[in-house]
Write a protein that holds these residues in place. Sequence first.
Motif, PDB file in Angstrom:
ATOM      1  N   GLN A 241      40.918  52.839  42.868  1.00  0.00           N
ATOM      2  CA  GLN A 241      42.199  53.450  43.205  1.00  0.00           C
ATOM      3  C   GLN A 241      43.237  53.188  42.114  1.00  0.00           C
ATOM      4  OE1 GLN A 241      43.942  52.319  46.945  1.00  0.00           O
ATOM      5  NE2 GLN A 241      45.719  53.653  46.664  1.00  0.00           N
ATOM      6  N   PHE A 242      43.139  52.049  41.436  1.00  0.00           N
ATOM      7  CA  PHE A 242      44.124  51.677  40.417  1.00  0.00           C
ATOM      8  C   PHE A 242      43.683  52.054  39.003  1.00  0.00           C
ATOM      9  CE2 PHE A 242      44.488  47.991  43.576  1.00  0.00           C
ATOM     10  CZ  PHE A 242      45.278  48.739  44.421  1.00  0.00           C
ATOM     11  N   TYR A 243      42.429  52.495  38.852  1.00  0.00           N
ATOM     12  CA  TYR A 243      41.885  52.815  37.530  1.00  0.00           C
ATOM     13  C   TYR A 243      42.059  51.631  36.572  1.00  0.00           C
ATOM     14  CZ  TYR A 243      41.007  57.655  38.798  1.00  0.00           C
ATOM     15  OH  TYR A 243      40.503  58.795  39.396  1.00  0.00           O
ATOM     16  N   LYS A 244      41.874  50.437  37.100  1.00  0.00           N
ATOM     17  CA  LYS A 244      41.995  49.223  36.302  1.00  0.00           C
ATOM     18  C   LYS A 244      40.844  48.285  36.649  1.00  0.00           C
ATOM     19  CE  LYS A 244      45.377  47.368  34.439  1.00  0.00           C
ATOM     20  NZ  LYS A 244      45.550  46.906  33.053  1.00  0.00           N
ATOM     21  N   ASN A 245      40.195  47.746  35.617  1.00  0.00           N
ATOM     22  CA  ASN A 245      39.188  46.715  35.850  1.00  0.00           C
ATOM     23  C   ASN A 245      39.402  45.527  34.924  1.00  0.00           C
ATOM     24  OD1 ASN A 245      38.353  47.774  33.426  1.00  0.00           O
ATOM     25  ND2 ASN A 245      36.306  48.399  34.105  1.00  0.00           N
ATOM     26  N   ASP A 246      40.666  45.373  34.460  1.00  0.00           N
ATOM     27  CA  ASP A 246      40.962  44.250  33.570  1.00  0.00           C
ATOM     28  C   ASP A 246      42.241  43.524  33.973  1.00  0.00           C
ATOM     29  OD1 ASP A 246      42.818  46.168  32.879  1.00  0.00           O
ATOM     30  OD2 ASP A 246      42.362  46.171  30.735  1.00  0.00           O
ATOM     31  N   ASN A 247      42.549  43.527  35.269  1.00  0.00           N
ATOM     32  CA  ASN A 247      43.696  42.772  35.771  1.00  0.00           C
ATOM     33  C   ASN A 247      43.282  41.314  35.985  1.00  0.00           C
ATOM     34  OD1 ASN A 247      45.914  44.559  35.950  1.00  0.00           O
ATOM     35  ND2 ASN A 247      45.101  45.482  37.810  1.00  0.00           N
ATOM     36  N   TYR A 248      43.688  40.446  35.098  1.00  0.00           N
ATOM     37  CA  TYR A 248      43.377  39.026  35.208  1.00  0.00           C
ATOM     38  C   TYR A 248      44.659  38.212  35.117  1.00  0.00           C
ATOM     39  CZ  TYR A 248      38.638  40.610  34.031  1.00  0.00           C
ATOM     40  OH  TYR A 248      37.438  41.264  34.028  1.00  0.00           O
ATOM     41  N   PHE A 249      44.702  37.098  35.848  1.00  0.00           N
ATOM     42  CA  PHE A 249      45.847  36.188  35.757  1.00  0.00           C
ATOM     43  C   PHE A 249      45.804  35.432  34.440  1.00  0.00           C
ATOM     44  CE2 PHE A 249      45.272  36.795  40.306  1.00  0.00           C
ATOM     45  CZ  PHE A 249      46.563  37.080  40.712  1.00  0.00           C
ATOM     46  N   TYR A 250      46.977  35.137  33.923  1.00  0.00           N
ATOM     47  CA  TYR A 250      47.060  34.325  32.715  1.00  0.00           C
ATOM     48  C   TYR A 250      46.878  32.849  33.063  1.00  0.00           C
ATOM     49  CZ  TYR A 250      49.465  38.581  31.094  1.00  0.00           C
ATOM     50  OH  TYR A 250      49.801  39.879  30.799  1.00  0.00           O
ATOM     51  N   ASP A 251      47.472  32.437  34.182  1.00  0.00           N
ATOM     52  CA  ASP A 251      47.420  31.031  34.600  1.00  0.00           C
ATOM     53  C   ASP A 251      47.202  30.992  36.108  1.00  0.00           C
ATOM     54  OD1 ASP A 251      47.806  28.361  35.247  1.00  0.00           O
ATOM     55  OD2 ASP A 251      49.486  28.087  33.844  1.00  0.00           O
ATOM     56  N   ARG A 252      45.962  31.005  36.514  1.00  0.00           N
ATOM     57  CA  ARG A 252      45.615  31.070  37.940  1.00  0.00           C
ATOM     58  C   ARG A 252      46.248  29.923  38.735  1.00  0.00           C
ATOM     59  NH1 ARG A 252      40.805  33.971  39.888  1.00  0.00           N
ATOM     60  NH2 ARG A 252      39.707  35.045  38.212  1.00  0.00           N
ATOM     61  N   LEU A 253      46.161  28.716  38.190  1.00  0.00           N
ATOM     62  CA  LEU A 253      46.617  27.539  38.933  1.00  0.00           C
ATOM     63  C   LEU A 253      48.127  27.600  39.183  1.00  0.00           C
ATOM     64  CD1 LEU A 253      45.857  24.868  40.229  1.00  0.00           C
ATOM     65  CD2 LEU A 253      46.190  23.759  38.015  1.00  0.00           C
TER      66      LEU A 253
END
Length: 377
Positions: free
Chosen positions: A174-186
């Motif tokens: 739906q978002f046409y995105k497969n590279d949404n990653y957090f920079y700092d998960r913690l």
Amino acid sequence: MDLTVISTFRCNSRCQMCYIWKNPTDPRQEVSIETLAKLPGGFDNLNVSGGEPTLRRDLAEIIDVVYPKARITEISSNGLHPEKILPIIKKYPNVKVRFSLEGDEITSDRIRGEEGGFQTKVAGLRMLQEAGGTDLGFAFVIQDENVDQLTRTYEFAKRQGFELATSTLHNAWQFYKNDNYFYDRLKVARDVEGIVTEMLKSGKVKNWFRAYLNLGLIEKILGHDRLIPCTAGRDFAFIDPWSDVWACNVRSDLPMGNLAKQSWEEIIGSKSTCDTLGKVDACKQNCWMVTTARTAMRSTIIPQAPKIGPMMWVLKNKLKVSMGGKINFDDYIDYSSVKPTPRVERISFLDNRPKVKLDKERHTPDERYPLKEFENT
């Protein structure tokens, strides 16, 4: 069962975490009023979304058709054209409306690529409130750029008499995105703790269970498993702009049928749906969004009530904060386990508005959703 009707992929926002605006649909191919009229009654929450649903000239007619079919009818909008929702609210004051807001004015406008968007949304929601709207609020996508404003945005919404729904970075067809990653998960995960506590302090029962939903978002942010298994295809489904029915809006290999070509009963009983449900049962992704979490939290015996697990967590921690205590989040979440992910920079399109070309030759799901792989872990 909940249902989301993705009425269009056209969008006048330019969000950094969603590229649906780069992939607009041809209005002549979008799901029709006649197709939506085939839906049965009895849905719990029926959400008309996009893209941007106010770009549908027939949005009011869509609501006329679906409103009798659900206990709750919802419109998820970017809020840039609130005047198009005004006549709907005047006719149906209890239609649920959520406008996307990503923090303060500078942050929200930058993340969403909307010049003047913040002011338009806030003024628009107030206009709907004055028109008699009873269930109005903002929707906030948690990410590194705005998580420090999450609790303040909740307090701002509360002062205005509005709700705040939360989700977090996701990858999805739906978002046409497969590279949404957090920079700092913690860091992001720890910053979400504040809104969990504040929601438990609220006098609204709804907010107490939203606190549990945000607990699930912390797990998702860290890369952990879901708090509760997914029930895609059984308790919720999505209809895309081409009238295809999907178990979820993430994986493009979970089709159920096509409402323009089949009846709802045929879709639910189809071999495609049966095969898809088997894949859902084996799915390891953590797609903890409002739709997927809300349905998972519901009791299978009394749909309007929560499962025992969420209920006990809420009661225990509501009592704790009411007595002045603090939630020890480490009792529930293993912060020592943080899944490593690549760092992919997100780009603001506020000052960069690339031209978008309509592709009319997307005739099959494979052509419509070319990215194929979507992971949310």
